[in-house]
Design a protein around this motif. Structure first.
Motif, PDB file in Angstrom:
ATOM      1  N   ILE A  43      -3.082   2.999 -11.511  1.00  0.00           N
ATOM      2  CA  ILE A  43      -2.280   1.960 -10.865  1.00  0.00           C
ATOM      3  C   ILE A  43      -3.460   0.878 -10.339  1.00  0.00           C
ATOM      4  CG2 ILE A  43      -1.301   0.778  -8.796  1.00  0.00           C
ATOM      5  CD1 ILE A  43       0.508   3.429  -8.418  1.00  0.00           C
ATOM      6  N   LEU A  68      -1.497   4.389  -0.294  1.00  0.00           N
ATOM      7  CA  LEU A  68      -2.625   4.289   0.776  1.00  0.00           C
ATOM      8  C   LEU A  68      -1.960   4.365   2.045  1.00  0.00           C
ATOM      9  CD1 LEU A  68      -4.715   1.537  -0.938  1.00  0.00           C
ATOM     10  CD2 LEU A  68      -5.467   3.845  -0.283  1.00  0.00           C
ATOM     11  N   ARG A 117      -3.224   6.826  -7.994  1.00  0.00           N
ATOM     12  CA  ARG A 117      -3.948   5.554  -7.888  1.00  0.00           C
ATOM     13  C   ARG A 117      -4.852   5.230  -9.329  1.00  0.00           C
ATOM     14  NH1 ARG A 117      -5.710   7.791  -2.164  1.00  0.00           N
ATOM     15  NH2 ARG A 117      -3.791   7.746  -1.250  1.00  0.00           N
ATOM     16  N   TYR A 153      -5.659  -1.883  -8.381  1.00  0.00           N
ATOM     17  CA  TYR A 153      -5.564  -2.197  -7.161  1.00  0.00           C
ATOM     18  C   TYR A 153      -6.621  -3.167  -7.000  1.00  0.00           C
ATOM     19  CZ  TYR A 153      -5.569  -1.717  -2.024  1.00  0.00           C
ATOM     20  OH  TYR A 153      -5.670  -1.723  -0.694  1.00  0.00           O
ATOM     21  N   ARG A 212       0.754  -1.156   0.135  1.00  0.00           N
ATOM     22  CA  ARG A 212      -0.087   0.080  -0.090  1.00  0.00           C
ATOM     23  C   ARG A 212       0.761   1.290  -0.055  1.00  0.00           C
ATOM     24  NH1 ARG A 212      -5.272  -0.828   2.162  1.00  0.00           N
ATOM     25  NH2 ARG A 212      -5.204   0.836   3.454  1.00  0.00           N
ATOM     26  N   ASN A 247       1.054   2.603  -3.670  1.00  0.00           N
ATOM     27  CA  ASN A 247       0.016   3.597  -4.234  1.00  0.00           C
ATOM     28  C   ASN A 247      -0.293   4.743  -3.100  1.00  0.00           C
ATOM     29  OD1 ASN A 247      -1.748   2.214  -2.635  1.00  0.00           O
ATOM     30  ND2 ASN A 247      -3.198   1.365  -4.332  1.00  0.00           N
TER      31      ASN A 247
END
Ligand SMILES: Nc1ncnc2c1ncn2[C@@H]1O[C@H](COP(=O)(O)OP(=O)(O)OP(=O)(O)O)[C@@H](O)[C@H]1O
Ligand SMILES: [Mg+2]
Lengths: 377, 307
Positions: free
Chosen positions: B77, B50, B74, B79, B45, B48
């Motif tokens: 990318i 997070l 994001r 997820y 995480r 990206n």
């Protein structure tokens, strides 16, 4: 011989319908609207075609209960309900022809039988599904319209009260809706943001929600009373406000008290709705690149919406009932008619005030339930 | 290309990621593996944003991720998470279209992309209008992968994407993912608990323990030279030999076709399956054939074991 397959719900209801007339007065007859009346049994009141219709309805209902015929049961129960109204109306018409001031009120027997017939109708409608429910609803509406429009019920005490108070009742209804609306709208404006804040800051939630819970436990009369003093003081301090209609009695304290009552269901349901959004869904939303405001508007709010709507439903139903009590502090509305009837002993007048309150609450509940099913977009 | 340089992240004084250096090349299939709490998700995480590292840098194609707005980063990318996290109030199609919609694609382009992705992930087109609640676990996870691929990102991050699925569905989706990676050449970083999954899919296996990289190697490198006992434990001490066999296709050890005909085995089989087949049939020679039944070579037990 047709096979007997007694219905386990309908049969006891039919049995109860048969014995009710023996124990309870069907209507009461009084010399005038303020004295209490003499009980009149169903067998004494029932006459002519109305009585025959009632008998037929009951017999068909018994048959339907014995042989599991839900469609027949719907029609029979509707006929019986029609006959009950017709019998009571006929009796009132006959009596008032000879004694103009006499009043005929609906008695416990009438209400019980009506309730039992309605239960039969609901049960039979449940057994037949959607089509049966529609038929039952249509029949009840048609019967009610027929009885009211044909004037059959006009001489019943409650309708004579209605005839006297028609204008007042209309005004009271509007006033009632106004009080509820004035309380609920600001509640939404305050309660929803408050709920959001409580969910985001659990510390705040632990403080605010229990405090609002305490407000809910204050009896309505006491809360209305509590509003009197500060608002009166406010009006005295700022005469402008008094001229605008803000004072210790009337609408202002009523609306304020209702607002306080309504905050809890709105705020706590908003918070609960937001808390019910699954964490993986939020994580995915963030991970896909939604901004916090997109997450709020496109995800959180949608998923919290059913809970929010449930909160609104509770609030409106609760406020509709409480607004009736607000008549005691001079707010007007349907409560004023109810209390007028109660204090003067004219119970049919009280009923005339109470029925629309119930009607309003049921209607609001129904409409908001219809709005709730969550659509998939 | 992803580069993590000395990234650290602590929660309440405990380091979840304790100084990790890692490079994942473009087009690589990198598996992060380790015990529960070893910091796999936290590390993933960080890529990206997070999770923000307390110190250290994360570079994507040489650019520090902190120089980009997190949302913009994001959206480029993919997820995928174990619990899928489909939006329950949106249809399957709208779920898949989430990122393209955020990027402001035109309606027809989004529609075309949805159709394309549903085909790629072998989802019945009739499911497009379905609600996520009506999907099976495997279907939901396919939608989750489709959603991650929607805007055609070069990089896909997956956190135990198949963890909650039954073995059959899981294998099917692993095969699917391997195919998609081959066809699209995307870089994939995925977290797993399952060593077989890591060895089967990955080109690079990173073993984590208590927030540190214990070993970073190719699957065969890992099997041949496990760095220490923790890695050996993860590899399963008894199964290591078999797992090495599983990495090797039979064609790499077969001899010229022999004169006598032996029981047949498909050329695409791996050596572990071939060994199992020998044990099952009680033979020491198998005949390797392609899908048309042409004899390609013969496989001898001695060669399998000699490796
Ligand atoms: N948001 C958080 N708040 C507090 N502690 C956290 C948080 N995220 C992770 N941790 C802690 O950091 C450590 C590593 O967590 P992480 O989720 O990265 O592990 P993991 O390897 O993904 O484990 P699992 O296989 O169970 O998913 C754990 O001890 C965890 O408790
Ligand atoms: Mg994890």
């Amino acid at each position: 011989m047709p096979r007997l397959r007694p219905d386990p719900v309908l049969l006891p209801l039919v049995g109860a319908l048969c014995v009710t007339p023996l124990g309870f007065a069907f209507v009461t007859a009084a010399r005038n609207r303020l004295v209490s009346g003499r009980p009149v049994a169903l067998l004494e009141a029932a006459e002519g075609p109305a009585a025959l219709l009632g008998l037929a309805g009951l017999a068909l209902l018994a048959l339907a209960a014995l042989r599991r015929g839900p469609w027949l049961a719907i029609i029979a129960a509707a006929l019986l309900m029609a006959a009950l109204g017709w019998i009571a109306g006929d009796y009132a018409t006959t009596l008032s022809a000879s004694q103009p001031t006499a009043r005929v009120s609906l008695g416990a027997g009438f209400w019980l039988m009506l309730g039992l017939a309605a239960l039969c109708l609901v049960e039979a409608a449940r057994q037949t599904g959607r089509a049966g429910t529609s038929l039952a609803t249509a029949l009840v509406a048609a019967i009610l319209a027929l009885l009211l429009l044909s004037g059959t019920l006009d001489q019943l005490s409650i309708l004579r009260e209605y005839a006297n108070k028609r204008d007042v009742l209309g005004m009271a209804l509007l006033r009632h809706v106004e009080i509820v609306g004035l309380a609920v709208l600001p509640t939404l404006l305050i309660g929803i943001p408050l709920g959001i804040a409580c969910q985001r800051r659990p510390g705040l939630g632990r403080l605010v929600l229990p405090a609002l819970g305490v407000v809910q436990t204050i009896p309505s009369i006491a809360l209305f009373g509590l509003m009197l003093a500060p608002l009166a003081a406010l009006a005295a301090w700022q005469p402008e406000l008094a001229r605008a209609g803000i004072s210790g009695v009337g609408m202002a304290p009523a609306v304020l008290a209702l607002l306080l009552y309504s905050l809890l269901p709105i705020a706590s349901n908003t918070a609960a709705g937001l808390a019910s959004v699954p964490e993986p869904v939020r994580d995915a939303a963030r991970g896909l690149g939604m901004t916090p405001s997109q997450i709020f508007w496109q995800v959180d709010l949608h998923l919290a919406f059913p809970a929010l709507l449930a909160g609104l439903r509770i609030t409106i139903v609760q406020a509709t009932g409480l607004a009736a009590v607000a008549a005691l502090i001079g707010a007007g509305g349907l409560g004023a008619i109810m209390f007028d009837g109660l204090f003067t002993g004219a119970l049919d007048l009280a009923l005339l005030g109470a029925i629309p309150v119930i009607g309003l609450a049921v209607l609001a509940d129904l409409l908001l339930r219809l709005a709730s099913p969550r659509a998939i977009a | 290309m992803i580069r993590l340089e000395q990234v650290r992240r602590a929660y309440a004084g405990r380091e979840a990621v304790a100084g990790v250096d890692l490079t994942v090349e473009r087009g690589a299939f990198c598996a992060l593996i380790g015990e529960s709490g070893s910091g796999k998700s936290t590390l993933l995480r960080m890529i990206n944003r997070l999770v923000e590292p307390d110190s250290g840098r994360v570079l994507l194609d040489g650019e520090d991720v902190r120089s980009l707005a997190p949302e913009q980063l994001r959206r480029h990318i993919g997820y995928v998470i174990q619990s899928v996290g489909l939006f329950p109030h949106w249809t399957v199609a709208r779920n898949i279209a989430a990122v393209p919609a955020l990027l402001g694609w035109e309606r027809p382009r989004i529609e075309a992309r949805i159709t394309e992705l549903m085909a790629l992930l072998r989802l019945d087109p009739r499911l497009a209008k379905a609600s996520p609640a009506s999907l099976s676990g495997g279907q939901a996870q396919r939608v989750g992968v489709a959603r991650a691929l929607a805007a055609d990102p070069d990089l896909l991050l997956m956190d135990e994407p198949f963890g909650a699925l039954d073995p059959v569905t899981r294998t099917a989706l692993q095969t699917e993912l391997a195919r998609i990676q081959r066809e699209t050449g995307k870089t994939i970083v995925f977290v797993t608990h399952d060593m077989d999954e890591a060895l089967r899919l990955a080109t690079q296996v990173v073993v984590l323990d208590q927030g540190r990289v214990v070993q970073d190697a190719t699957p065969s490198g890992l099997l041949a030279h496990p760095a220490d006992d923790r890695v050996r434990d993860l590899l399963g001490r008894e199964d290591r030999g078999l797992r090495r066999l599983a990495l090797r296709p039979v064609q790499s050890v077969m001899r010229k076709p022999g004169p006598a005909s032996a029981p047949a085995i498909a050329a695409a089989t791996d050596c572990r399956a071939a060994l199992s087949r020998m044990a099952e049939l009680g033979v020491s020679v198998l005949d390797v054939q392609d899908e048309h039944g042409t004899r390609l070579g013969s496989l001898h037990l001695a060669d399998l074991i000699a490796g």
